[in-house]
Design a protein around this motif. Sequence first.
Motif, PDB file in Angstrom:
ATOM      1  N   GLU A   1       0.811  -1.221   0.000  1.00  0.00           N
ATOM      2  CA  GLU A   1       0.000   0.000   0.000  1.00  0.00           C
ATOM      3  C   GLU A   1       0.843   1.269   0.000  1.00  0.00           C
TER       4      GLU A   1
ATOM      5  N   PHE B   1       1.583   3.240  -3.071  1.00  0.00           N
ATOM      6  CA  PHE B   1       0.472   3.823  -3.826  1.00  0.00           C
ATOM      7  C   PHE B   1      -0.107   5.068  -3.158  1.00  0.00           C
TER       8      PHE B   1
ATOM      9  N   ARG C   1      -4.258   0.926  -9.377  1.00  0.00           N
ATOM     10  CA  ARG C   1      -4.171  -0.470  -8.943  1.00  0.00           C
ATOM     11  C   ARG C   1      -5.180  -1.357  -9.672  1.00  0.00           C
ATOM     12  N   GLU C   2      -6.368  -0.808  -9.932  1.00  0.00           N
ATOM     13  CA  GLU C   2      -7.418  -1.604 -10.559  1.00  0.00           C
ATOM     14  C   GLU C   2      -7.060  -2.009 -11.989  1.00  0.00           C
TER      15      GLU C   2
ATOM     16  N   PHE D   1      -2.517  -3.549 -11.987  1.00  0.00           N
ATOM     17  CA  PHE D   1      -1.941  -4.471 -11.002  1.00  0.00           C
ATOM     18  C   PHE D   1      -2.909  -5.617 -10.735  1.00  0.00           C
TER      19      PHE D   1
ATOM     20  N   LYS E   1      -4.017  -8.115  -7.624  1.00  0.00           N
ATOM     21  CA  LYS E   1      -3.908  -8.262  -6.173  1.00  0.00           C
ATOM     22  C   LYS E   1      -3.525  -9.700  -5.834  1.00  0.00           C
TER      23      LYS E   1
ATOM     24  N   TYR F   1       0.285  -6.064  -4.438  1.00  0.00           N
ATOM     25  CA  TYR F   1      -0.142  -5.774  -5.807  1.00  0.00           C
ATOM     26  C   TYR F   1       1.017  -6.037  -6.761  1.00  0.00           C
TER      27      TYR F   1
END
Length: 494
Positions: A163, A166, A174-175, A178, A180, A186
Amino acid sequence: MSQRVPNILLEQLSDFINKEMGLFFSKERKLDLLRGVSLAAEEFGFSDTEMCINWLLSSPLKKRQIEVLARYLTIGETYFFREARIIQALEREILPAIVEKRRNTSRMIRIWSAGCCSGEEPYSIAILLSRIIPDIESWKIVVLGTDINVDFLDKAQRGIYREWSFRNTPFWLREKYFIKTDDGAYEILPQIKRLVSFSYLNLVQQESPEYLNLQGFDIILCRNVLMYFSQPQVLSVINRFYQSLNDKGWLIVGSSEASHVLFPQFRTVNFPGAIVFQKDLSMEVSRAENVLFDMEIDDLIPATTTNYDFSALLNADNSIEEEAEDEDEFTKAVNFYEQGKYKLAAELFKTLLNDPVFADNPQVYILLAKSYANTGDLKHALHWCNKGVKKYRLEFQLYQLQAEIYQEMGKLDKALDALKNVIYLEPDSFAAYFIMGNLSKQLGKTKEAKKCFENAEKLLRLKERDDVLKEFDGITAGRMIHVIESMKSMESPG
């Protein structure tokens, strides 16, 4: 393990590390140096730190020794899309121009992230390229990240982040780019990861074989690295970057390093809230050597730091401009400002001064003045800033902006006066003291400069070393203290 090391030996080690690796340790940081070399001594197989230091000093450092020392003496501090103003300049101006030029020719782009730490910066560049070039698979993209710390490089090559990497990034990053992992981390997408490669490099050892292929770059990024080098090393590295760039190539350094005085062989280019440097072979460069060796360390740091807000870039996907029909005029003006439409923003902010709802809002004057400043119209920027100062005499941000505008106009004495008002209203403003120190030094006011730097350092030491300073684009308090210590250590010639 014994850590009793004579001060004179530790000073010799500090000078040696600076020469061999470009890492500067002031007297105030000698315990950091001792702690780091003590840990390295164990890895080298020594049970006594003093013996290890004498061994290191006995001959020039080999690559393996540098790699081990870097593991314990360097600190990583970076995150994705760092410095929104630079990201905006890259996404909207620099990269699209390069893409357009190459689209019908070589379809090749080469970018170097020097001092890339754990890889967030080169991956950020790769993400920008993928957003700008729809058919990127048909291009030859080279994004190279280099660093002296092999542990950082190992992490970069894995491409897995937590985290903290970011912070201050848009939600979509991230969506879209990357995956998860099961443990909540990520991992960068494979199609982005393949655009980036990583390699070991010691920037101050320019005779090393790693430097041989570092040519023909369109962009070199070296942000918040130069501040740790000695003055001769800074000048040498900048000259090497110049040689490694194509004609019309770009050099991007940290905002606290971006002084045109330091880069005489480059053309200084101002984008909204960001200063970058462009190689231009048509410029006369014969004067460069005369300028370079007459500089002082203060030239590393700009006298002022302007805080422009580009949050729109980091909160919207694909720079989509959305304007709600029912939003108020102030919100519309702010949206124009954040989208870089400064002339439209200025006109709308001016109309708001006649609206009783907003006429008593000092932010209208601040954003109006900044809108003009971002277009390069300093005369009107100062006009509206001064009007705001007269109306809101206790609003320190107006005095701060006033100082920034005066400094851009070359009126350093007036900038100092404005900063004194900032400190009167905000006694804990370390940024104001730091900027005053630089301005005082430029004006030959040595005693005043020294006092300002001391006050800035005292205020910074009240913070945690890992605290991020929004006034200086994400640099931590610990790093800013190190910058001040470096400046103080180099005040005297020789």
